[in-house]
Design a protein around this motif. Sequence first.
Motif, short mmCIF file in Angstrom:
data_model
loop_
_atom_site.label_atom_id
_atom_site.label_comp_id
_atom_site.label_asym_id
_atom_site.label_seq_id
_atom_site.Cartn_x
_atom_site.Cartn_y
_atom_site.Cartn_z
N THR A 46 -0.53 -7.16 22.98
CA THR A 46 -0.45 -6.93 21.34
C THR A 46 0.42 -8.14 21.03
OG1 THR A 46 1.77 -5.50 21.94
CG2 THR A 46 -0.49 -4.42 21.40
N ASN A 47 0.93 -8.86 21.91
CA ASN A 47 2.00 -10.01 21.29
C ASN A 47 1.14 -11.01 20.60
OD1 ASN A 47 4.14 -8.74 22.48
ND2 ASN A 47 4.19 -10.13 24.26
N THR A 48 -0.06 -11.38 21.09
CA THR A 48 -0.59 -12.51 20.24
C THR A 48 -1.13 -12.25 18.94
OG1 THR A 48 -2.54 -12.37 21.70
CG2 THR A 48 -1.10 -13.90 22.47
N GLN A 49 -1.63 -11.05 18.76
CA GLN A 49 -2.06 -10.62 17.26
C GLN A 49 -0.82 -10.67 16.42
OE1 GLN A 49 -3.55 -6.62 17.05
NE2 GLN A 49 -4.25 -6.99 14.93
N TRP A 50 0.28 -10.05 16.94
CA TRP A 50 1.52 -10.10 16.01
C TRP A 50 2.14 -11.43 15.73
CZ3 TRP A 50 6.61 -11.40 15.88
CH2 TRP A 50 7.64 -10.98 15.12
N ILE A 51 2.14 -12.33 16.94
CA ILE A 51 2.45 -14.00 16.42
C ILE A 51 1.43 -14.58 15.66
CG2 ILE A 51 2.61 -15.84 17.64
CD1 ILE A 51 3.67 -14.54 20.08
N GLY A 52 0.03 -14.08 15.43
CA GLY A 52 -0.86 -14.86 15.01
C GLY A 52 -0.83 -14.39 13.58
N THR A 53 -0.26 -13.10 13.12
CA THR A 53 0.00 -12.63 11.79
C THR A 53 1.11 -13.44 11.36
OG1 THR A 53 -0.82 -10.62 12.40
CG2 THR A 53 0.11 -10.81 10.33
N GLU A 54 2.38 -13.51 11.91
CA GLU A 54 3.40 -14.05 11.53
C GLU A 54 3.42 -15.60 11.23
OE1 GLU A 54 6.45 -12.54 10.92
OE2 GLU A 54 5.19 -10.80 11.17
N LEU A 55 2.59 -16.44 12.01
CA LEU A 55 2.40 -17.68 11.80
C LEU A 55 1.69 -17.84 10.73
CD1 LEU A 55 1.89 -19.02 15.49
CD2 LEU A 55 4.13 -19.08 14.00
N ILE A 68 5.21 -19.89 23.78
CA ILE A 68 4.74 -19.43 25.05
C ILE A 68 5.36 -18.01 25.25
CG2 ILE A 68 5.08 -19.99 27.69
CD1 ILE A 68 5.72 -22.72 26.12
N THR A 69 4.60 -16.84 25.87
CA THR A 69 5.16 -15.74 26.02
C THR A 69 5.12 -15.37 27.60
OG1 THR A 69 3.36 -14.57 25.52
CG2 THR A 69 4.93 -15.03 23.74
N GLY A 70 6.24 -14.94 27.98
CA GLY A 70 5.87 -14.38 29.47
C GLY A 70 6.47 -15.12 30.58
N GLY A 71 6.67 -14.45 31.62
CA GLY A 71 6.73 -15.25 33.10
C GLY A 71 8.78 -15.64 33.00
N LEU A 72 9.32 -14.63 32.22
CA LEU A 72 10.77 -15.01 32.16
C LEU A 72 11.57 -13.80 32.78
CD1 LEU A 72 11.17 -16.38 28.59
CD2 LEU A 72 11.05 -17.65 30.52
N PRO A 130 10.45 -14.09 25.95
CA PRO A 130 9.91 -13.02 26.99
C PRO A 130 8.57 -12.54 26.47
CG PRO A 130 11.96 -12.58 25.82
CD PRO A 130 11.64 -13.77 25.20
N GLY A 131 8.05 -11.67 27.42
CA GLY A 131 6.89 -11.18 27.15
C GLY A 131 6.87 -9.75 26.61
N VAL A 132 7.97 -9.09 26.87
CA VAL A 132 8.37 -7.53 26.46
C VAL A 132 8.45 -7.58 25.10
CG1 VAL A 132 9.87 -5.65 26.51
CG2 VAL A 132 9.84 -7.25 28.49
N PRO A 133 7.24 -6.64 24.29
CA PRO A 133 7.10 -6.98 22.76
C PRO A 133 8.18 -6.96 22.14
CG PRO A 133 5.13 -5.71 23.76
CD PRO A 133 6.22 -5.87 24.91
N PHE A 134 9.30 -5.81 22.18
CA PHE A 134 10.22 -5.55 21.34
C PHE A 134 11.23 -6.96 21.47
CE2 PHE A 134 13.68 -3.70 23.74
CZ PHE A 134 13.08 -3.42 24.68
N GLU A 135 11.33 -7.42 22.85
CA GLU A 135 12.41 -8.59 22.82
C GLU A 135 11.68 -9.70 22.18
OE1 GLU A 135 13.82 -9.31 26.78
OE2 GLU A 135 13.75 -7.22 27.45
N MET A 136 10.50 -9.97 22.10
CA MET A 136 9.80 -11.19 21.60
C MET A 136 10.09 -11.04 20.23
SD MET A 136 6.95 -12.04 19.87
CE MET A 136 5.72 -10.74 20.20
N LYS A 137 9.64 -9.83 19.54
CA LYS A 137 9.48 -9.63 18.21
C LYS A 137 10.86 -10.00 17.54
CE LYS A 137 5.54 -6.78 18.14
NZ LYS A 137 5.30 -5.14 17.87
N ASN A 138 11.90 -9.39 18.33
CA ASN A 138 13.28 -9.63 17.66
C ASN A 138 13.59 -11.02 17.63
OD1 ASN A 138 15.97 -8.46 16.96
ND2 ASN A 138 16.66 -9.28 18.53
#
Lengths: 424, 424
Positions: free
Chosen positions: B27-36, B72-76, B157-165
């Motif tokens: 769900t991360n990349t959709q959210w990032i796409g919207t924000e960008l 880049i998200t994930g793998g942290l 990070p890839g965890v959605p709420f950490e990434m979004k924050n």
Amino acid sequence: MTHLSSTIRAEVLTIGDEILFGQITDTNTQWIGTELTNLGIRPVRKTSVGDNAADILSALHEASLRAELIIITGGLGPTKDDITKQTLCRFFDTVLELNQEALEMVSSFFIKRGREMTELNRQQAALPANCTYLANDWGTAPGMWFERDGRVFVSLPGVPFEMKNLMQQRVLPRLRAYFQTPVITHRIIRTIGIGESFLAEKIEAWEDSLPAHIRLAYLPSFGGVRLRLTGTGALAEPLLAELNAEVARVLPLINDYVYGYDDDEIETVVGRMLVEQNATLSTAESCTGGLVAHRITSVPGSSRYFEGAVVSYSNAIKTGTLGVSPSSLEQFGAVSEQVVKEMAEGARALLGTTYALATSGIAGPDGGTEEKPVGTVWIACATPHETVTRLLRLGKYRDQNVQLTTTYVLDLLRKTLRQPVFNA
Amino acid sequence: MTHLSSTIRAEVLTIGDEILFGQITDTNTQWIGTELTNLGIRPVRKTSVGDNAADILSALHEASLRAELIIITGGLGPTKDDITKQTLCRFFDTVLELNQEALEMVSSFFIKRGREMTELNRQQAALPANCTYLANDWGTAPGMWFERDGRVFVSLPGVPFEMKNLMQQRVLPRLRAYFQTPVITHRIIRTIGIGESFLAEKIEAWEDSLPAHIRLAYLPSFGGVRLRLTGTGALAEPLLAELNAEVARVLPLINDYVYGYDDDEIETVVGRMLVEQNATLSTAESCTGGLVAHRITSVPGSSRYFEGAVVSYSNAIKTGTLGVSPSSLEQFGAVSEQVVKEMAEGARALLGTTYALATSGIAGPDGGTEEKPVGTVWIACATPHETVTRLLRLGKYRDQNVQLTTTYVLDLLRKTLRQPVFNA
């Protein structure tokens, strides 16, 4: 030409501005990833590009350097922003040609619906000359199969149900034959009511003892965890027997939580149990707003046991139609053990069924109090002999609360049905 | 350094085997796409690769040739399969260094929770020497900002709420300052009851006349097509005014099919109309099995206008609860104009509402006859003055028939509500 490589690599290419801009949720690539993995093909990259020929061409070129299988979705509609076919022509250095088989499919699609076919629709039957046409049973966009230099390219529409049907009916069997993939077999154990880490602790010793060619995956989803066993081998039958033996070995450790196997859904499982017992069911729903009835009736043949539902969003209907006592509502409130019990018993009496389910809760985002915060939900199952109730303390998200309540009340019915009915 | 480029291109790179294999929903990349997109940065590609250094390095290299911004998200995480930081060191030709600020954040995270910090957690504060540390308020994985050759790389990070924050608190403000971006604005027109190609024909002349900086996309989904206008310009207000003028220009051509704009869903639109008219609603559902009620009640605040539903799967409930006449059932059958009309009127009377919707049809796969094949559905809307009915001829798939019937009966209500109610 066939391949006997031990690992076929796949890339999935998604085309569409709407995915990049975050305007639609891409569920296709996850589904395709699962199907390819099940087939023993290894997805190594997923790429999404916009409706732009240069970007599509570079993505196709790069993917063809890294993978033996490239699956492309999207950009096959009849309108101007759909440029996949033209771009595939440039990539394969070929031209669009009217495909007779595709034209017949498109024509019959419109004839069946009694609608005029437009020139735009007719153009949907023009395909790159070097492709094999894959018939789309559910729409007018074509599926296309290309082979070049030992690589396979598959182009599919982006509409999820059209893509899935084409994959299942046309693409996966062809991939199996073309790449001669090893036999890969799955068994899935479906659990409910236990978290992933608790489940993992219970079955740790068994998991560690699995042979190398049998892999275990935890697939958590809403309110449940699926355990997927994946075996790889030369022959189908012995492999399946091995998987079944492993399922039998782990079952005693987790039996209380297992509601089904493979494609079983909780609503299918309770439906089978009701048919076996020649019993009937109704629901009285407040916070689930009809979702329990919808899930029950999503099973073909559910009219054999499902009589109906009362969605009692207002208190007037709880008292007027379901016969909940106004004094219970006043004394305990709509979200209470007493009211949910009377709702289940009221539905059972009104609709004349063997069993009845009821839900009443605060789904959110508003309506919570200190005593009963958002996520407070009562569920009930009325039987000929008693009414079982349960209190759920869920989260703060409306949609999640409705979905989880629905799953848990269906599971309450399953547990009740496991006890044989005593017909006095 | 700041950029005054007219379009900043962005790529999003997701790292993790679990995404490729279809084991988790991204769900991360959709959210990032919207924000960008909202920021005026243009996402041009999304890529997912596995937990594999060579694949990550090649994806980073390729992205840096095409885009000015790479997220880049994930793998942290702290475990062995998380290799993003080491791989970023190789990409930037640098080494990991303990970052004091990051160490303090990680330490305080454990102190707050009264837990011991392990060596693995301590290592989470070791960052590539060339990065700017971005504090993660919600976890121990760091955010990192890199600049090289006028390009920005952000690792999250890839965890959605950490990434979004992290995106909202640290990344988006920095991006706004670094890239002085043009404005990109969208308007979406949502239609129902007309196919993509018919819509395209109706608006062809208008579409061809759109200026170059306004693009149109057709986004089809179940039972409806969304038209998305995307404008690019220097200033937000004049651009939005231009888009609105184009919407006003196309509207007369398609007005009958338009139910809303932007994020509107049909159930939200009818909900607003009911609130405005101070009216109430109930449903009587046969083939939709509760889905109409579920979609209506999925809207927060729907208890203001929705009273309840009767799901009348059996004929006994149609007559007993809804008051459908047994002779109508016998003479016309359950799937008939007469019965669906009586169902709607029965629900309206029983539940005391201004309006009531009803559905009765053969969803399939069984139950069809020559006269009434699977997909034959009657829908009705009862008002204080009349009951409007409509016959639908749908397809052979149960789930689709249920979904489409639900959408069409909600649209029937919308069309009915558009006529102002005459309160005699």
